[in-house]
Design an enzyme around this catalytic site. Structure first.
Site, short mmCIF file in Angstrom:
data_model
loop_
_atom_site.label_atom_id
_atom_site.label_comp_id
_atom_site.label_asym_id
_atom_site.label_seq_id
_atom_site.Cartn_x
_atom_site.Cartn_y
_atom_site.Cartn_z
N ARG A 76 -12.05 -3.88 -7.61
CA ARG A 76 -11.90 -4.56 -6.34
C ARG A 76 -13.26 -4.72 -5.69
O ARG A 76 -14.03 -3.76 -5.59
CB ARG A 76 -10.95 -3.77 -5.43
CG ARG A 76 -10.40 -4.58 -4.27
CD ARG A 76 -9.35 -3.82 -3.50
NE ARG A 76 -9.87 -2.61 -2.91
CZ ARG A 76 -9.25 -1.93 -1.94
NH1 ARG A 76 -8.09 -2.34 -1.50
NH2 ARG A 76 -9.78 -0.82 -1.46
N ASP A 128 0.98 -4.95 8.61
CA ASP A 128 -0.14 -4.04 8.37
C ASP A 128 -1.38 -4.91 8.15
O ASP A 128 -1.53 -5.54 7.10
CB ASP A 128 0.13 -3.15 7.16
CG ASP A 128 -0.98 -2.14 6.91
OD1 ASP A 128 -2.07 -2.29 7.50
OD2 ASP A 128 -0.76 -1.20 6.13
N TYR A 171 -11.81 1.32 10.03
CA TYR A 171 -12.99 1.76 9.27
C TYR A 171 -13.37 0.80 8.15
O TYR A 171 -14.31 1.06 7.41
CB TYR A 171 -12.79 3.17 8.70
CG TYR A 171 -11.47 3.42 8.01
CD1 TYR A 171 -11.24 2.96 6.72
CD2 TYR A 171 -10.47 4.13 8.66
CE1 TYR A 171 -10.04 3.19 6.09
CE2 TYR A 171 -9.26 4.36 8.03
CZ TYR A 171 -9.04 3.89 6.75
OH TYR A 171 -7.84 4.13 6.13
N LYS A 172 -12.65 -0.32 8.01
CA LYS A 172 -13.01 -1.31 7.00
C LYS A 172 -13.93 -2.35 7.64
O LYS A 172 -15.11 -2.11 7.83
CB LYS A 172 -11.74 -1.94 6.42
CG LYS A 172 -10.79 -0.93 5.77
CD LYS A 172 -9.59 -1.62 5.19
CE LYS A 172 -8.52 -0.62 4.75
NZ LYS A 172 -8.98 0.32 3.71
N PHE A 196 0.84 -1.20 0.00
CA PHE A 196 0.00 0.00 0.00
C PHE A 196 0.88 1.26 0.00
O PHE A 196 1.91 1.29 0.68
CB PHE A 196 -0.92 -0.01 1.22
CG PHE A 196 -1.99 1.04 1.16
CD1 PHE A 196 -3.11 0.86 0.36
CD2 PHE A 196 -1.88 2.20 1.91
CE1 PHE A 196 -4.09 1.83 0.30
CE2 PHE A 196 -2.86 3.18 1.86
CZ PHE A 196 -3.98 2.99 1.05
#
Length: 409
Positions: A383, A211, A236-237, A134
């Site tokens: 995605r 991560d 927040y996912k 990322f």
């Protein structure tokens, strides 16, 4: 606009029997569905809010903030970051208490942990990270390497894969300070063999920072049992903490005494209210705290932890595998000219998948206008993130059928 006809869904891929047999089906009604949303396929970017949070926020403002005012700190707020950290650790990370804390953003926590690792391994001069990691992770590694005169060792991972023990064995040496790796790769959804990789890196005396932003709440983690050094992730996912929700960090107990917070703040001090000269760190995970914890922003996260604790991560993972396997079968049947850029092996796949197609960018723009919400990943990836507690099989079928039509057009 003329819409290209999409073949009917094969009978064996009918979503109705799957939804009827779903033991977690009752949880779907606990979430807000979104205005005009036909199919939400982006739960790995931003999870849906729980309906009960609509009532919890006004109650918090009225009863705690408004009712107790400054007294709230002594009545529970000061310990909230550690309390929620312990709950995340127990429900999602396989972590005993005292090792996980909620604080800052993922970016800030990655910086803190990586900078602390550099301080803990003097005399070494290399950092390891995947070339397709990322962007935030890569940017921090590059900046710290530049600031401290270090070398970055890049891993070249498979397009539909991620970090492996073999890749790490080639990159790590006695010069390695730390490897920063994705537990579940943000693009491909590769679920790394974290125990095996951790052992390979540690055999050279280096540290591993995982991560887990795309892993926490979607795959069961056993950080203590796997011997993990440090981990970090957003909330927040799959933890549905809301946009900009505070992140969390895990540091194994054995590393806490030597952990040097590069951003020391008053609440990370041993005696924060003594206002003494000089910084003496708190004895445990609280030493990683810098500033005042975002108490208001923790309300939705606590609500989602209630949901996960009730369901259990084993059941969440079973549903997640079923959803992604179903989505892959639909893609194979309805979009035969697409390429799957995610693992087909259930064991190695996280909670999302990526489909490559040359028309991806235009298709996603059209789908958002139609209330079908996947995610675009440059240069040609769609995605599809499937949050097990809030997503039905029927929603997946609607979304993939719409994706098939949009890509064909």
């Amino acid at each position: 606009m003329t819409t290209t006809a999409v073949p009917p869904t094969p009978e064996h891929l009918d979503p109705a029997p799957r939804d009827a047999a779903d033991p977690l089906a009752a949880h779907r009604g606990h979430f807000l569905s979104g205005e005009g949303v036909v199919a939400y396929l982006d739960g790995n970017s931003l999870g849906r809010p729980l309906a009960r949070t609509l009532d919890r926020y006004p109650a918090f403002v009225r009863e705690q903030w408004g009712g107790r005012l400054i007294r709230g700190w002594d009545e529970g707020w000061l310990g909230r970051a550690e309390e929620l950290g312990d709950r995340i650790g127990a429900a999602c990370l396989g972590a005993a208490s005292g090792q996980t804390i909620v604080a800052d953003s993922t970016t800030v926590l990655i910086f803190k942990l990586l900078r602390a690792a550099i301080a803990a391994r003097p005399g070494r001069d290399e950092l390891v990270i995947a070339r397709d990691e990322f962007p935030t992770d890569r940017f921090i590694v590059e900046r710290l390497a530049e600031d401290h005169g270090l070398t970055v060792r890049w891993l070249d991972t498979a397009h539909d894969g991620g970090a492996t023990p073999e890749l790490l064995a080639e990159a790590v040496s006695e010069r390695t300070i730390a490897a920063l790796l994705g537990g579940v790769a943000y693009r491909s959804a590769w679920f790394a063999p974290m125990r095996e990789i951790t052992a390979v890196v540690q055999a050279h005396g280096a540290l591993v920072i995982w991560d887990c932003s795309h892993a926490v709440g979607s795959v069961p983690l056993e950080l203590d049992a796997w011997g993990v050094d440090m981990a970090v992730g957003c909330s927040y996912k799959y933890l549905n903490g809301g946009p900009g929700a505070p992140a969390w960090a895990y540091v194994a107990t054995r590393h806490l005494p030597e952990l040097r917070n590069p951003i020391p703040g008053w609440l990370g001090a041993a005696q924060p209210f003594s206002m003494t000269e000089g910084f003496e760190p708190a004895p445990g995970i609280r030493r990683l705290v810098s500033g005042t914890p975002p108490i208001t922003a923790m309300v939705p996260l606590a609500d989602m932890l209630d949901e996960i604790e009730q369901a259990g991560m084993a059941a969440v993972r079973t549903k997640s595998v079923a959803l992604t396997a179903y989505a892959i079968a639909l893609v194979d049947a309805l979009i035969p000219d697409a390429a799957l850029a995610s693992p087909r092996d259930d064991e190695r796949r996280g909670g999302h998948l990526t489909v490559d197609h040359p028309n991806a960018a235009r298709a996603v723009q059209r789908l958002w206008a139609e209330g079908v919400i996947p995610d675009f990943r440059h240069p040609s990836g769609v995605r599809i993130g499937l949050s097990p507690l809030s997503t039905s099989f029927a929603e997946v079928e609607r979304g993939i059928r719409a994706l098939a039509a949009a890509l064909a057009d």
